[in-house]
Enzyme design. Structure first.
Site, PDB file in Angstrom:
ATOM      1  N   CYS A  29      -9.056  55.303  41.698  1.00 22.19           N
ATOM      2  CA  CYS A  29      -9.340  55.370  43.135  1.00 22.19           C
ATOM      3  C   CYS A  29      -9.269  53.768  43.973  1.00 22.19           C
ATOM      4  O   CYS A  29      -9.958  52.927  43.517  1.00 22.19           O
ATOM      5  CB  CYS A  29     -10.664  55.833  43.437  1.00 22.19           C
ATOM      6  SG  CYS A  29     -10.847  56.104  45.189  1.00 22.19           S
TER       7      CYS A  29
ATOM      8  N   CYS B 288      -8.709  60.801  45.689  1.00 24.99           N
ATOM      9  CA  CYS B 288      -9.819  60.845  44.840  1.00 24.99           C
ATOM     10  C   CYS B 288     -10.889  62.037  44.531  1.00 24.99           C
ATOM     11  O   CYS B 288     -11.176  62.702  45.743  1.00 24.99           O
ATOM     12  CB  CYS B 288     -10.804  59.512  45.066  1.00 24.99           C
ATOM     13  SG  CYS B 288     -12.301  59.467  43.835  1.00 24.99           S
TER      14      CYS B 288
ATOM     15  N   ASN C 277      16.884  42.816  19.692  1.00 24.50           N
ATOM     16  CA  ASN C 277      17.401  43.267  21.181  1.00 24.50           C
ATOM     17  C   ASN C 277      18.915  43.181  20.615  1.00 24.50           C
ATOM     18  O   ASN C 277      19.701  42.395  20.107  1.00 24.50           O
ATOM     19  CB  ASN C 277      17.097  42.073  22.100  1.00 24.50           C
ATOM     20  CG  ASN C 277      17.349  42.714  23.453  1.00 24.50           C
ATOM     21  OD1 ASN C 277      18.280  43.318  23.751  1.00 24.50           O
ATOM     22  ND2 ASN C 277      16.354  42.593  24.431  1.00 24.50           N
TER      23      ASN C 277
ATOM     24  N   HIS D 289       0.554  45.293  31.769  1.00 23.57           N
ATOM     25  CA  HIS D 289       0.626  46.003  32.990  1.00 23.57           C
ATOM     26  C   HIS D 289      -0.082  47.412  33.192  1.00 23.57           C
ATOM     27  O   HIS D 289       0.465  47.938  33.885  1.00 23.57           O
ATOM     28  CB  HIS D 289       2.235  46.108  33.185  1.00 23.57           C
ATOM     29  CG  HIS D 289       2.858  44.600  33.232  1.00 23.57           C
ATOM     30  ND1 HIS D 289       4.101  44.546  32.832  1.00 23.57           N
ATOM     31  CD2 HIS D 289       2.316  43.375  33.776  1.00 23.57           C
ATOM     32  CE1 HIS D 289       4.413  43.236  33.046  1.00 23.57           C
ATOM     33  NE2 HIS D 289       3.484  42.647  33.683  1.00 23.57           N
TER      34      HIS D 289
ATOM     35  N   ASP E 138       3.683  53.285  29.383  1.00 21.64           N
ATOM     36  CA  ASP E 138       4.058  54.767  28.921  1.00 21.64           C
ATOM     37  C   ASP E 138       3.311  55.040  28.018  1.00 21.64           C
ATOM     38  O   ASP E 138       3.346  56.229  27.542  1.00 21.64           O
ATOM     39  CB  ASP E 138       5.609  54.751  28.531  1.00 21.64           C
ATOM     40  CG  ASP E 138       5.873  53.648  27.318  1.00 21.64           C
ATOM     41  OD1 ASP E 138       5.089  53.254  26.495  1.00 21.64           O
ATOM     42  OD2 ASP E 138       7.031  53.376  27.318  1.00 21.64           O
TER      43      ASP E 138
ATOM     44  N   LYS F 181      21.207  42.971  22.784  1.00 16.56           N
ATOM     45  CA  LYS F 181      21.487  41.720  23.758  1.00 16.56           C
ATOM     46  C   LYS F 181      20.908  40.539  23.571  1.00 16.56           C
ATOM     47  O   LYS F 181      19.793  40.531  23.441  1.00 16.56           O
ATOM     48  CB  LYS F 181      21.910  42.260  25.153  1.00 16.56           C
ATOM     49  CG  LYS F 181      22.754  43.431  25.331  1.00 16.56           C
ATOM     50  CD  LYS F 181      23.245  43.725  26.562  1.00 16.56           C
ATOM     51  CE  LYS F 181      24.329  45.041  26.600  1.00 16.56           C
ATOM     52  NZ  LYS F 181      24.066  45.503  27.750  1.00 16.56           N
TER      53      LYS F 181
HETATM   54  P1  NAD Z   1      13.811  45.055  31.133  1.00 20.79           P
HETATM   55  O1  NAD Z   1      14.174  46.151  31.601  1.00 20.79           O
HETATM   56  O2  NAD Z   1      13.893  43.751  31.913  1.00 20.79           O
HETATM   57  O3  NAD Z   1      14.680  44.553  29.739  1.00 20.79           O
HETATM   58  C1  NAD Z   1      14.950  45.639  28.827  1.00 20.79           C
HETATM   59  C2  NAD Z   1      15.422  44.715  27.612  1.00 20.79           C
HETATM   60  O4  NAD Z   1      15.603  45.760  26.531  1.00 20.79           O
HETATM   61  C3  NAD Z   1      16.807  44.388  27.917  1.00 20.79           C
HETATM   62  O5  NAD Z   1      16.742  42.984  27.207  1.00 20.79           O
HETATM   63  C4  NAD Z   1      17.772  45.129  26.902  1.00 20.79           C
HETATM   64  O6  NAD Z   1      18.703  44.560  26.237  1.00 20.79           O
HETATM   65  C5  NAD Z   1      16.839  45.828  25.746  1.00 20.79           C
HETATM   66  N1  NAD Z   1      17.019  47.090  25.257  1.00 20.79           N
HETATM   67  C6  NAD Z   1      17.909  48.044  25.709  1.00 20.79           C
HETATM   68  N2  NAD Z   1      17.956  49.040  24.867  1.00 20.79           N
HETATM   69  C7  NAD Z   1      17.446  48.656  23.683  1.00 20.79           C
HETATM   70  C8  NAD Z   1      16.755  49.036  22.523  1.00 20.79           C
HETATM   71  N3  NAD Z   1      17.426  50.600  22.052  1.00 20.79           N
HETATM   72  N4  NAD Z   1      16.244  48.275  21.573  1.00 20.79           N
HETATM   73  C9  NAD Z   1      15.884  47.141  21.850  1.00 20.79           C
HETATM   74  N5  NAD Z   1      16.080  46.491  22.942  1.00 20.79           N
HETATM   75  C10 NAD Z   1      16.918  47.312  23.990  1.00 20.79           C
HETATM   76  O7  NAD Z   1      12.547  45.024  30.469  1.00 20.79           O
HETATM   77  P2  NAD Z   1      11.116  44.165  30.430  1.00 20.79           P
HETATM   78  O8  NAD Z   1      11.655  42.678  30.141  1.00 20.79           O
HETATM   79  O9  NAD Z   1      10.135  44.579  29.683  1.00 20.79           O
HETATM   80  O10 NAD Z   1      10.601  44.088  31.873  1.00 20.79           O
HETATM   81  C11 NAD Z   1      10.642  45.294  32.911  1.00 20.79           C
HETATM   82  C12 NAD Z   1       9.338  45.283  33.347  1.00 20.79           C
HETATM   83  O11 NAD Z   1       9.252  46.688  33.753  1.00 20.79           O
HETATM   84  C13 NAD Z   1       8.145  45.274  32.363  1.00 20.79           C
HETATM   85  O12 NAD Z   1       7.180  44.747  33.017  1.00 20.79           O
HETATM   86  C14 NAD Z   1       7.760  46.611  32.084  1.00 20.79           C
HETATM   87  O13 NAD Z   1       6.416  46.812  32.415  1.00 20.79           O
HETATM   88  C15 NAD Z   1       8.202  47.713  33.109  1.00 20.79           C
HETATM   89  N6  NAD Z   1       8.934  48.749  32.602  1.00 20.79           N
HETATM   90  C16 NAD Z   1       8.240  49.660  31.625  1.00 20.79           C
HETATM   91  C17 NAD Z   1       8.780  50.833  31.216  1.00 20.79           C
HETATM   92  C18 NAD Z   1       7.989  51.571  30.201  1.00 20.79           C
HETATM   93  O14 NAD Z   1       6.743  51.630  30.503  1.00 20.79           O
HETATM   94  N7  NAD Z   1       8.722  52.226  29.118  1.00 20.79           N
HETATM   95  C19 NAD Z   1      10.086  51.245  31.588  1.00 20.79           C
HETATM   96  C20 NAD Z   1      10.687  50.318  32.477  1.00 20.79           C
HETATM   97  C21 NAD Z   1      10.136  49.090  33.216  1.00 20.79           C
HETATM   98 ZN    ZN Z   2     -12.906  57.450  45.011  1.00 27.25          ZN
END
Ligand code: NAD
Ligand code: ZN
Length: 240
Positions: free
Chosen positions: A123, A144, A210, A115, A100, A212
């Protein structure tokens, strides 16, 4: 909290490993769980083969998830504290699974994007890169400007390998680290989840933030600070 502050003060090489949880307070939902993105959408749109076979359908979901409402998100205090810690020499780098761009927007300059980044387009035919701002999302699939080939966001799809430089840089930083902060990651996505394990193998203290427990909590974490990323990081910063 006391133990975490001491570990951070004594560390000469601290890294932060972040997941979707750090951006939840910026209004971006995580992928997994009750309010997660995959509760509403089918994750196959991010499968590389499916994307090539169904570019228009995939793109309409990708536009909705990543550009309609991801696009307006702003960094929260958690991103900003990490930015300030880097400036003060208290943090070497951020290794993020997020796509993001909010760490950079929050002031971090050394960011390994495990990621990729949703703000960049590539492209699939000629390899031309360009910013997502230049895209006209009214016309899908995105093509593209140079060769009219199919364009894909430059983040890692299912079935795609990790960007080489981010991968190598992250593992090297993990091997050098004395403290590894894990913030808002469930630890289910491989190989990203290897990064904190690599830090631990080097003898690093693992501090997890975290609300949780995650897959790291029992087997890996030394200090679990239970709470939201912004609240815990602001409290830590005050004591450093
Ligand atoms: P996940 O979605 O699997 O887990 C999210 C974790 O965040 C959980 O353990 C949850 O308890 C915790 N959480 C929730 N609210 C919180 C807060 N306010 N503060 C701290 N922790 C909090 O996430 P992941 O393990 O990162 O894996 C998901 C994949 O999805 C990653 O590879 C990521 O690239 C991608 N993803 C990215 C985005 C983004 O760019 N913002 C959003 C969604 C998913
Ligand atoms: Zn191209």
């Amino acid at each position: 909290m006391e133990k975490a502050v001491n570990a951070l003060r004594n560390s000469k090489y601290t890294i932060a490993f972040t997941g979707a949880g750090i951006s939840v307070e910026s209004g971006i939902p995580p992928f997994r769980g009750e309010n997660g993105i995959w509760a509403k959408y089918d994750s196959q749109v991010l499968d590389l083969d499916y994307f090539h076979e169904n570019p228009k359908e995939s793109w309409s979901v990708i536009r909705e998830i990543f550009y309609d409402y991801f696009g307006v998100a702003q960094p929260n205090d958690a991103h900003k504290v990490l930015g300030r810690m880097e400036q003060q020499g208290l943090l070497k780098c951020v290794i993020t699974q997020n796509i993001d761009n909010l760490h950079q927007a929050g002031g971090s300059s050394v960011v390994y994007e495990f990621h990729g980044n949703s703000q960049r387009m590539v492209c699939t035919q000629c390899g031309h890169y360009f910013p997502s701002q230049d895209v006209n999302f009214q016309k899908l699939p995105v093509t593209c400007p140079k060769c009219s080939g199919l364009v894909k966001p430059d983040f890692t799809f299912f079935g795609e390998s990790i960007p080489t430089e981010a991968y190598a840089g992250s593992l090297e930083a993990a091997r050098n680290s004395e403290v590894c902060l894990i913030i808002g990651s469930l630890g289910e996505v491989m190989p990203a989840a290897m990064v904190p394990w690599e830090a631990k193998r080097n003898g690093a203290t693992i501090i997890e933030i975290n609300p949780k427990p995650s897959n790291f909590t029992g087997p890996l974490t030394d200090i679990h600070l239970v709470g939201k990323a912004s609240e815990v990081l602001l409290a830590l910063e005050q004591r450093l």
